[in-house]
Enzyme design. Structure first.
Site, short mmCIF file in Angstrom:
data_model
loop_
_atom_site.label_atom_id
_atom_site.label_comp_id
_atom_site.label_asym_id
_atom_site.label_seq_id
_atom_site.Cartn_x
_atom_site.Cartn_y
_atom_site.Cartn_z
N LYS A 1 -1.20 -1.30 -4.16
CA LYS A 1 -2.41 -0.41 -4.14
C LYS A 1 -1.75 1.03 -4.26
O LYS A 1 -1.04 1.23 -3.12
CB LYS A 1 -3.11 -0.47 -2.91
CG LYS A 1 -4.31 0.68 -3.00
CD LYS A 1 -5.05 0.42 -1.63
CE LYS A 1 -6.11 1.53 -1.67
NZ LYS A 1 -5.91 2.88 -1.98
N TYR B 1 0.77 -1.06 -0.07
CA TYR B 1 -0.10 0.09 -0.11
C TYR B 1 0.78 1.13 -0.15
O TYR B 1 1.70 1.46 0.95
CB TYR B 1 -0.71 -0.03 1.49
CG TYR B 1 -1.98 0.82 1.29
CD1 TYR B 1 -2.39 1.99 0.44
CD2 TYR B 1 -3.09 0.85 2.41
CE1 TYR B 1 -3.56 2.81 0.49
CE2 TYR B 1 -4.08 1.56 2.73
CZ TYR B 1 -4.26 2.45 1.82
OH TYR B 1 -5.28 3.27 1.78
#
Lengths: 325, 325, 325, 325
Positions: free
Chosen positions: C180, C152
């Site tokens: 992500k 992330y």
């Protein structure tokens, strides 16, 4: 281990800069006319007031002098007026503030021709740079002008902090005559002083703090002097603080610093909603000089927002509280 | 909702800047001699090459042009050589890069006298500023020079991002003719385009992206053109990408962008241990132009570290992989 | 060169995560009761709505889910409720958001026991770290839990950006199943995609953009899917955008993105004078879900300032303008 | 104006925290076993050593204690072991370090149950917050636990600096019992002290500096005490420095600070190429404690890179130079 024994920084008869430079070195404001030109008469009045107070040297074209806002012609006027007016009574340092080497050299040569005693130069800004390039920058500037060069560490403007390794390297090889530390990073300053002392460089490399709120601690830590923007407004305060420190009266020095810290709140006089912190601080210095009768017009350079009436009122109240009006 | 229909940006017969300006607008590198002077002959060769490729306009004295590194005299030489050489065939935009209003105005007037078609101006830097002061800065510059002004949003250099509200206000009132967005903030750009479109301003306010790796997406989002530093090296690539996008061949546009993204790796050719990212990128553009036979000398301005032989080898390999050599 | 051919991401019969994961993966908001507890019924209603819309997977305990604000017990409730409710119909990814390895592992094990299909993990934060330590962090987490791990990249929260070299290394060796990317740095994303493609990794390493305003350009550049906070409010919009892109209808995709960009202005509904941008954005998502009848209470977690009535009115107006109410 | 007259901070018979807390308050390192568990025996040895040296209080679960790296179970172990071992002889402060209110409250309750005397709490991090939300955060924490709360201002970790206005408001209304200032911003600290003094709050609001290199100046400026990570290694040095300052022997205090500044170079022992600055600093403290025979194993928590042999050698040399080995 004794504290450094600061020698007086008043200019030697042969016109050279004291080594190391010590004492209180106000960064001169640049008074402007309502039309935005340099107000030479007011500038001379400010110089007179500071010399009468007994400051040890003057620094023109720094942040307090709105160097970033003045055209080349205006910068040349400032340097000419001040060097003429001072006429060798104290050393005059001049900022040569620009983005990179060639541009700094143009300013440096102009200042040298006008007769300043030393230059104050930042690392390159606007571009993304590297410590090796910063060192090369200072070397090129030093080689290009026959004047001592002080490094100006001001990350709030330049957006990089000078690495201690760079400063030490350039102090050792004589590129730099000193450092004006406006980084606000007192811990790094302490470590740098320790390194300079360990290498025996504090006798010839001058460390000046530009942080006007921690001068007592900085002198206790061993700096040679101070370049306080607020010294435009209250030079006597900084001189008292400096003399207390030289004499080892640290409690008195701290009390004086506390009084100056309260006065420094004038720099927040301008509302954050309408103006930058630079405009508020410089506007407050100029409003104070105007209220104290030193300069005729408190204008700051474009595009800065001027202080409004309420802000000027706040400046007046703080001057009174500090015993200045 | 249809995408904006970009008109050709080639200069109109009456010498005015197309409104809005569209197309591929390379930010010219500034070739230097080994001694550090502006190499006018190489500069003309670079202009010739880009015009032959079919670019829609030229931008001098931007970051790729090492504006931050050039003296005022060098900047004037660049503007004079390029405006003379172009002779009205395409519009010439000139950066007027300096810290604040008075200084920017001096550059702007010099560029205007040399005959450029528009100016490119950043927010104030080095000083801490405020949106109201930034707006006033652009208004003062616009009032001081009879030329269209593009705002240059480049936070990596200026250390503030232009607020959308400021850009919208200055687009609405006609202060700004356009925006060169080098912020790398594609999300904010998308929102700004939506606002400009909603207010009916995209017909007269030109949005150019300076982010050379996201041109396909930016054109899809509605920008009018691109100012790619890498366009010095591969103008044909950016022209193909632009024409694919105009024609709605988005998959082909993306494939061309992918090829250019791979080529962009030349900007990392210089080792991080010895040089800044600016020096590496500009050094790589110049090394590529040298390897391609466009310029005689790949030198960058002081105090930048030059690319070493291994770095030049990396540039060569990437040029070959991109089919350029 | 053809664009990646995104396979459908709907969960395979054997319960494993699709490789690569593609499509629209909303980061679930966490509905709260007026007293601040997790509102399980409202959470189920939100899940139902998103599954009915046809989303390809769900992501719980991300920024939109207020992961930073929920206690461990609340986090466990969220994971349990969602995994039970989804019951294998689509993959469920869970954020394991904490400062360093040991703490992340505790969250990761709890999520794994509850039956999520993959974990989403940031670099260490709060501490000053190093790329080698970041790589070790992801490896330790991956070794400690039998689930795929997505990195992330969210510098606005973590205050470091994941280096491309780190991501590539961990993609190559199988530590990471995907990324992500909420960095907002579309240029770096483009270069990363080019590298992943060149190494043949895009078939097994899933790149999802978390930047909800540049999804058309990101899909054009080759990402596999999108994790849009705004997808809580308008999942159908993101699904249309995604399907347009898959089908090569780029102009239609851009138009849909423009509509969503206008709707995204709800995130600025809350006044900057009284609340953080996080509170404004999450507050607006929840206000919209409340106005749309999906959840009973729009409360955000302490210490966030709630939206005032005027802000809710702005959200309502923007929903109407976007055709949602 | 006299300097604050620091009272001794040794714990009062009734078990309450001294008001204001003064003196030397080392932030305890957390010794680990080679397997990564908390080494309770070594932790007790470290406590014993610090109490024998005469420190005025202890702070567990701060940055030096690797709070960010310890699991909840490990944090509970640390608090339990230290409170048991100290057994009321000096106050024990405990960090409750987490992202937002609910999570901080969970840690705070656990620490309160274990019997600590005060909590140390940062502003929210990971999320983008607002001063009003930060104030609400501290109020909620204070209301949720029957213990004094110290604000922990550590922008290097939290990425926002506590506003002076927030601290003053929360000092006035009794939410906060004090401030641990690890901001490194000595100028702001000076202004805050001036404000606190002006409002008569310095008698009940304790200001502790976490900047171990400027303790002499900070005490001169009026802080009540110091929380020095390096105090794990050389508590006697900080105690001497503190006593010199209390007695007005400022030159001797500065000399001691200089010695400690030289010793602080151990925090740079680890190479920047392979490890973060946090890992280097904590690794050096632990290596020093290991070399001094206080703890059995110098391991730091995952994912930190351990010091290599050359780095440990540098630590050893600096310990010897400082007269510690």
């Amino acid at each position: 281990m004794p504290r450094p024994d600061p020698r007086t920084a008043r200019k030697a008869p042969d016109g050279t800069l004291p080594v190391p430079l010590t004492g209180v070195v106000p960064p001169l404001c640049t008074p402007l006319t309502p039309e935005g030109g340099v107000d030479s008469a007011a500038l001379r009045a400010l110089v007179r007031r500071l010399l009468n107070a007994g400051v040890h040297a003057l620094f023109v074209l720094g942040s307090s002098g709105e160097a970033a806002y003045l055209s080349d012609a205006q910068r040349r006027t400032v340097v000419r007026v001040v060097t003429e007016d001072v006429d060798g009574r104290v050393p005059v340092l001049a900022g040569a503030i620009d983005m990179t080497t060639a541009r700094v050299l143009d300013h440096a040569r102009a200042a040298a021709e006008a007769g300043v005693d030393a230059l104050v130069v930042t690392a390159p800004f606007y571009t993304r740079t590297h410590p090796a390039e910063i060192a090369r920058h200072f070397r090129r500037v030093r080689e290009g002008v026959p004047l001592p060069v002080f490094a100006y560490d001001i990350p709030v403007a330049v957006h990089t902090k000078l690495a201690a390794a760079t400063v030490l390297e350039l102090a050792e090889d004589g590129t730099l005559a000193g450092l004006k530390d406006s980084s606000g990073d007192e811990a790094s300053l302490r470590r740098l002083l320790a390194e300079l002392r360990g290498r025996g460089l504090l006798d010839r490399f001058s460390v000046l703090t530009g942080s006007e709120l921690t001068v007592d601690g900085a002198l206790l830590a061993g700096v040679h002097g101070v370049v306080p923007g607020l010294g435009n407004v209250d030079p006597e305060g900084y001189l008292r603080l400096y003399e207390h420190a030289r004499a080892g009266r640290w409690t008195e020095a701290a009390a004086e610093q506390d009084r100056l810290a309260a006065l420094f709140s004038i720099t927040d006089a301008g509302p954050e909603e309408t103006m930058g912190r630079n405009s508020s601080a410089i506007g407050a210095f100029k409003a104070a000089l105007h209220l104290l009768g030193v300069i005729d017009c408190p204008a700051t350079a474009a595009p800065q927002t001027p202080l409004d009436a309420a802000a000027v009122q706040r400046v007046r109240a703080l001057l009174e509280r500090a015993g200045l009006k």
